[in-house]
Every structure is written in structure tokens, then in C-alpha cells.
Design an enzyme around this catalytic site. Structure first.
Site: not given
Ligand code: FAD
Length: 276
Positions: A6, A8, A97, A99, A166, A206, A256
Site C-alpha cells: 500500500s 501513502e 489520534r 497530534d 511507524q 523528521f 506500506h
Molecule cells: C501509519 C501511520 C499513519 C499516520 N497518519 C497520520 C495522519 O494522517 N495524520 C496525523 O495527524 N498523524 C498521523 N500519524 C501520526 C500519529 O497521529 C501520531 O503518532 C500520534 O502521536 C499518535 O497517534 P496514534 O493513533 O498512534 O495514537 P494512540 O494510539 O492514541 O497513542 C498515542 C499515545 O497515547 C498512549 N495511549 C493510547 N491509548 C491510551 C489510553 N487509553 N490511555 C493512556 N495512554 C494511551 C499510547 O501509548 C501513545 O503513547 C500517523 C502515524 C502512523 C504510524
């Protein structure tokens, strides 16, 4: 080789960027990717642009997977976006989630990606195939790897179908992560995210920000190449191709590619891997 890949993209900001991305997609189409995904700015900053690229990809006959990040959003914002995607025939979402830029006050109604996954499942049942993010070298905000693993497992149990990692350059980190999550009863595919290397200085900046490690031997070698762009490109291609070979030989279910809206490096790595 029958490897599922895939690719991106990020949504371009200008009409020229949109045009250029069309040409890039046309070139990458020979790889027959399972889907093209399109990133989404946290807080909804790219909502329209992401949707517009996704609709174009779908109209070209490819599976399109918009990313959707929940931080800074309300349930109603997310519901509206899901409805848009559903009416456009989209069947796959990368649920994150995100940032928020520093200094942004509004955290919104979701705290973590597991809450978004749960919400999407509640609102749309099994309509979408849900991808989530995974961090073989651990998420930079995680205090301990054990917390990050527990949070990843919680996110999968909320309803994720597969995960994309990642990027990383240490294959052992990926294999260790997969072993750890399998030991916790998670059996979804975990697809390694692959970052081809175009410019070492950009990659280093980065990587520091997103917590991806550049191994010392690689960093030192790139630094020694100075401004020699051809040598950087050649070494980067060797490193990333060997990484992909190791990952696939060790059982990775696919690759990916973080294309950065470019086609040449992804095409060359896949040519060397004999994909497509
Ligand atoms: C494949 C991929 C695609 C991405 N695409 C984008 C994009 O399109 N746009 C963008 O803005 N960013 C993107 N990102 C970056 C991503 O949004 C960031 O890395 C962000 O900081 C974390 O997102 P997440 O969904 O992994 O968060 P989460 O899974 O919510 O985790 C974030 C942090 O919180 C902690 N955590 C999770 N759940 C809980 C809980 N219930 N209680 C306490 N702590 C918790 C985790 O251990 C981690 O440290 C991408 C990253 C990857 C790997």
C-alpha cells in the site's frame, strides 16, 4: 513476488501539487497496490483536501483509505466525516489520534485512537476496514514500552482489523514488537511502514520528532556522504531494499510505503524486490 503493498500520500496544498500527484499515482499504479492512503491533518485542517484526493483515487478505480485523526474533534465532526466517506463508497480508514500543533487549546471529545476505533465501530458497524498505527520502537510519548503495548492491544480490541507501523530501520524492533503483541493474543496483520530515503538531513530531523531511530552505522555513513545526492540515493536504496527483504523473509504480511508524494524510490525498491 506476490507481496501486498500500500502507498501513502499527503493531500497537496496547491493545484500544481494535485496535478503532480495524479502523475505520481499513474506511475505507481503498475505496482497494483491494495490501496492508496491519504493523510489527514489533526484537528481537521486538511479535511476537504484529504476527501478530494480520496475521491479522485476512488474514481480512478483504486481502493482509497483516508486517514482520520480524532484529536481536537467532536463526535459530530467525526460522524459527518464518516458519512461523507460512506457516501463516497470508501471502505477503509486509517484511524488515528493525531497530534495537535503545540499551543492549540482545544483537545476535543476524543483522547486516544482506541476511542475513535470504538466510535467508528459503534456508528458504522463493520462497514469500514480499520487500520491503526503501531510503533515497533515505541510511541515517543509512552513512558514504558509495556504501557504502549497495552494501549496498542486495547486499540486492536476496540475493533481494528490491521495495523501499519511507524517507519523504522531496525528489522529486529519490528519482529520483537510482533512477538510481543502475538503473545498478548493479537493476531491482526501488522504491516511495516517503509520510508524510502531521499534526503538524509530531512530524514534525521523528521525521525527525531517522531521517535524513529536512525541506527548509528547508517547515520555515520550518510553523514560521511556529505552533499553527494547520488551516493545518498544509492546507499538509501540499498539500506531500504535490504530492510524490506529481511522483513518479508521474516513473515511481514506486506509493505506500506510512505511515498512523500514521489514515485521514483518506491518504484525502484519494488523493482529490486520483484514486486509487480
Ligand atoms: C501509519 C501511520 C499513519 C499516520 N497518519 C497520520 C495522519 O494522517 N495524520 C496525523 O495527524 N498523524 C498521523 N500519524 C501520526 C500519529 O497521529 C501520531 O503518532 C500520534 O502521536 C499518535 O497517534 P496514534 O493513533 O498512534 O495514537 P494512540 O494510539 O492514541 O497513542 C498515542 C499515545 O497515547 C498512549 N495511549 C493510547 N491509548 C491510551 C489510553 N487509553 N490511555 C493512556 N495512554 C494511551 C499510547 O501509548 C501513545 O503513547 C500517523 C502515524 C502512523 C504510524
Amino acid at each position: 513476488m506476490n507481496t501486498e503493498i500500500s502507498i501513502e500520500f499527503f493531500p497537496p496544498q496547491t493545484p500544481e501539487g494535485v496535478e503532480k500527484l495524479r502523475a505520481v499515482r499513474e506511475k505507481l499504479a503498475v505496482l497494483k497496490p491494495a490501496f492508496f492512503s491519504v493523510t489527514f491533518g489533526a484537528g481537521g485542517s486538511t479535511r476537504e483536501r484529504t476527501f478530494s484526493v480520496v475521491k479522485e483515487i476512488a474514481a480512478e478505480g483504486f481502493d482509497a483509505a483516508p486517514h482520520l485523526s480524532c484529536v481536537g474533534s467532536t463526535r459530530q465532526n467525526i460522524r459527518d466525516i464518516l458519512n461523507d466517506y460512506r457516501s463516497a463508497g470508501i471502505r477503509r480508514i486509517v484511524a488515528l489520534r493525531g497530534d495537535l500543533p503545540s499551543g492549540t487549546a482545544e483537545a476535543g471529545e476524543f483522547r486516544y485512537a482506541n476511542e475513535l476505533v470504538e466510535f467508528i465501530r459503534k456508528e458504522t458497524d463493520d462497514h469500514f476496514h480499520l487500520e491503526v498505527a503501531a510503533y515497533p520502537e515505541w510511541h515517543p510519548q509512552a513512558r514504558f514500552p509495556s504501557d504502549d503495548l497495552a494501549n496498542f492491544v486495547r486499540k486492536v480490541k476496540a475493533g481494528a482489523d490491521s495495523a501499519i507501523t511507524q517507519y523504522f530501520y531496525n528489522a529486529d524492533a519490528y519482529f520483537h514488537f510482533v512477538d510481543e503483541v502475538r503473545a498478548r493474543g493479537v493476531d491482526i496483520p501488522i504491516v511495516p511502514g517503509i520510508m524510502p530515503i531521499a534526503s538524509f538531513s530531512k530524514l534525521a530531523r523528521f525521525s527525531d520528532a517522531c521517535g524513529a531511530e536512525l541506527p548509528r552505522w547508517m547515520r555515520r555513513k550518510f553523514e560521511g556522504l556529505g552533499d553527494d545526492t547520488d551516493a545518498i540515493r544509492a546507499f538509501g536504496l540499498d539500506v531500504v531494499t535490504e530492510l524490506c527483504e529481511r522483513l518479508l523473509a521474516g513473515g511481514a504480511p506486506g509493505l506500506h510505503f510512505y511515498s512523500m508524494n514521489q514515485s521514483a524510490l518506491t518504484l525502484e525498491i519494488c523493482r529490486r524486490l520483484k514486486i509487480a
